[in-house]
Design a protein around this motif. Structure first.
Motif, mmCIF file in Angstrom:
data_model
loop_
_atom_site.group_PDB
_atom_site.id
_atom_site.type_symbol
_atom_site.label_atom_id
_atom_site.label_comp_id
_atom_site.label_asym_id
_atom_site.label_seq_id
_atom_site.Cartn_x
_atom_site.Cartn_y
_atom_site.Cartn_z
ATOM 1 N N ASN A 40 0.828 -1.205 0.000
ATOM 2 C CA ASN A 40 0.000 0.000 0.000
ATOM 3 C C ASN A 40 0.860 1.252 0.000
ATOM 4 O O ASN A 40 1.970 1.250 0.547
ATOM 5 C CB ASN A 40 -0.888 0.021 1.251
ATOM 6 N N ASN A 65 0.879 -3.911 5.810
ATOM 7 C CA ASN A 65 -0.390 -3.619 6.481
ATOM 8 C C ASN A 65 -1.556 -4.511 6.054
ATOM 9 O O ASN A 65 -2.688 -4.263 6.446
ATOM 10 C CB ASN A 65 -0.764 -2.160 6.211
ATOM 11 N N ASP A 66 -1.291 -5.501 5.210
ATOM 12 C CA ASP A 66 -2.327 -6.453 4.772
ATOM 13 C C ASP A 66 -1.758 -7.859 4.839
ATOM 14 O O ASP A 66 -0.569 -8.058 4.560
ATOM 15 C CB ASP A 66 -2.688 -6.234 3.294
ATOM 16 N N ARG A 90 -6.040 -6.764 8.458
ATOM 17 C CA ARG A 90 -5.198 -5.576 8.516
ATOM 18 C C ARG A 90 -4.838 -5.461 9.990
ATOM 19 O O ARG A 90 -5.706 -5.142 10.815
ATOM 20 C CB ARG A 90 -5.980 -4.349 8.036
ATOM 21 N N LYS A 93 -2.727 -0.648 13.799
ATOM 22 C CA LYS A 93 -1.666 0.275 13.367
ATOM 23 C C LYS A 93 -0.413 0.177 14.231
ATOM 24 O O LYS A 93 0.688 0.499 13.778
ATOM 25 C CB LYS A 93 -2.177 1.713 13.372
ATOM 26 N N LEU A 127 -6.909 -3.670 4.015
ATOM 27 C CA LEU A 127 -6.761 -2.233 4.273
ATOM 28 C C LEU A 127 -7.719 -1.411 3.422
ATOM 29 O O LEU A 127 -8.420 -0.532 3.929
ATOM 30 C CB LEU A 127 -5.320 -1.797 4.043
ATOM 31 N N THR A 131 -11.081 0.564 4.707
ATOM 32 C CA THR A 131 -11.145 2.009 4.478
ATOM 33 C C THR A 131 -12.443 2.372 3.776
ATOM 34 O O THR A 131 -13.134 3.329 4.164
ATOM 35 C CB THR A 131 -9.941 2.474 3.638
#
Length: 334
Positions: A40, A65-66, A90, A93, A127, A131
């Motif tokens: 990403n 992140n995935d 995901r 954070k 992700l 979103t």
């Protein structure tokens, strides 16, 4: 285990492959053998230190992140998963790191992999799908018959958001390059604006929601196509005071975010619309809500290219230089 790590922030940021210890598995964690990981723009922004004011990562840091993979160990208090389950996620954070052989993920951030997808297809989704869900469903509460503009409809986020908005019964407009006009129409766009030949403000008006992934002038012009009471949601625009509060930012950072978004919020107010910044959150429950849409074919992943794991740095360069023609880039560990 093998992982790709960033060792320094900023313009001189460096990444390398390294052998590091296996993750520690907490009582509510699930240890996943990663089969594939999505790449990403967020990975490059973290590497470059764009978010270091509010994301306190310690270096060296494993990016990614995935993920999609298989459960190989569960913590003592895990109730939702068992060894052998195929999953996707995901990670939170604060616990990223999917450019690796293994990762420990909290059970709340994980969901069973959609049965209809391969591992590489599933890894492309978490992700961007989360979103899109948090923007269009959780925040905008898009309803049947509403008019939604989604920018960059052939991109990783846009390709999923177009399909999700259409699944919600919305009239969907999007922007795309000449080469991707047919693709975005196949994904469900009712109106496809070729940004190479036409400005979207010339043909679009009276929209309820805009999902912006480009920021800058694109976001500023987007405010003009909204009807009074409409809302612009951006993942690339300036962070706003609401995000600062959600983050629990200190007073200095809250003031900085307020100042950064002042011009955009003032312009939105003049147009009689609302602006908000979105930084998506991990959620296994929301992935579970998305999965039936995927398994039914209402949402399908768009994968531009799959790189072998050893070429993770090349995959990041491919994304960073804008070489992807449509959808997501994935690295495969198998």
């Amino acid at each position: 285990m093998k992982a790709f790590m960033v060792e320094k922030y900023g313009g001189a940021a460096t990444m390398r492959a390294a052998e590091i210890p296996d993750p520690v598995v907490g009582a509510e964690d699930v240890l996943v053998k990663i089969h594939a990981a999505g790449v990403n723009p967020l990975d490059m922004r973290i590497r470059n230190g764009d978010f270091k004011a509010f994301l306190r990562y310690r270096l060296p840091l494993v990016l990614g992140n995935d993920l999609a993979g298989t459960v190989i160990q569960v913590g003592a208090d895990v109730t939702e998963f068992a060894v052998g389950d195929d999953v996707y996620a995901r990670p939170d954070k604060d616990r990223i790191g999917t450019f690796a052989d293994l990762i420990a993920v909290h059970q709340d951030d994980l969901a069973p992999k959609p049965a209809a997808l391969t591992m590489t297809e599933a890894a492309s989704l978490p992700l961007v799908a989360l979103t899109a869900w948090q923007a269009l469903v959780e925040r905008a509460q898009v309803q049947r018959g509403q008019r939604v503009l989604i920018h960059a409809g052939a991109g990783g986020l846009g390709s999923i958001a177009v399909q999700l908005a259409k699944a919600r019964g919305a009239h969907v407009a999007t922007t795309a390059s000449t080469a991707n006009i047919d693709l975005v129409k196949e994904l469900g766009a009712d109106v496809a604006v070729d940004y190479r030949t036409q400005g979207f403000t010339e043909v679009l008006d009276g929209y309820d929601v805009v999902l912006d992934s480009l920021g800058g002038d694109n976001l500023a012009r987007s405010l003009r196509v909204l009807k009074p009471g409409g809302q612009a949601i951006s993942v690339a625009g300036p962070p706003d005071p609401a995000f600062a509060r959600e983050l629990g930012a200190n007073p200095v950072l809250r003031l900085a975010m307020t100042a950064l978004s002042f011009r955009t919020r003032r312009s939105a107010k003049r147009h009689g619309v609302a602006y908000s910044f979105l930084f998506m959150k991990a959620s296994g429950d929301q992935l579970r809500e998305l999965t039936p849409l995927v398994d039914s074919g209402m949402i399908r992943p768009v994968v531009d290219r799959v790189f072998p794991f050893d070429e993770t740095l090349q995959a990041m360069e491919y994304v960073e230089k804008g070489r992807a023609k449509a959808g997501k880039v994935v690295v495969s560990m198998t």
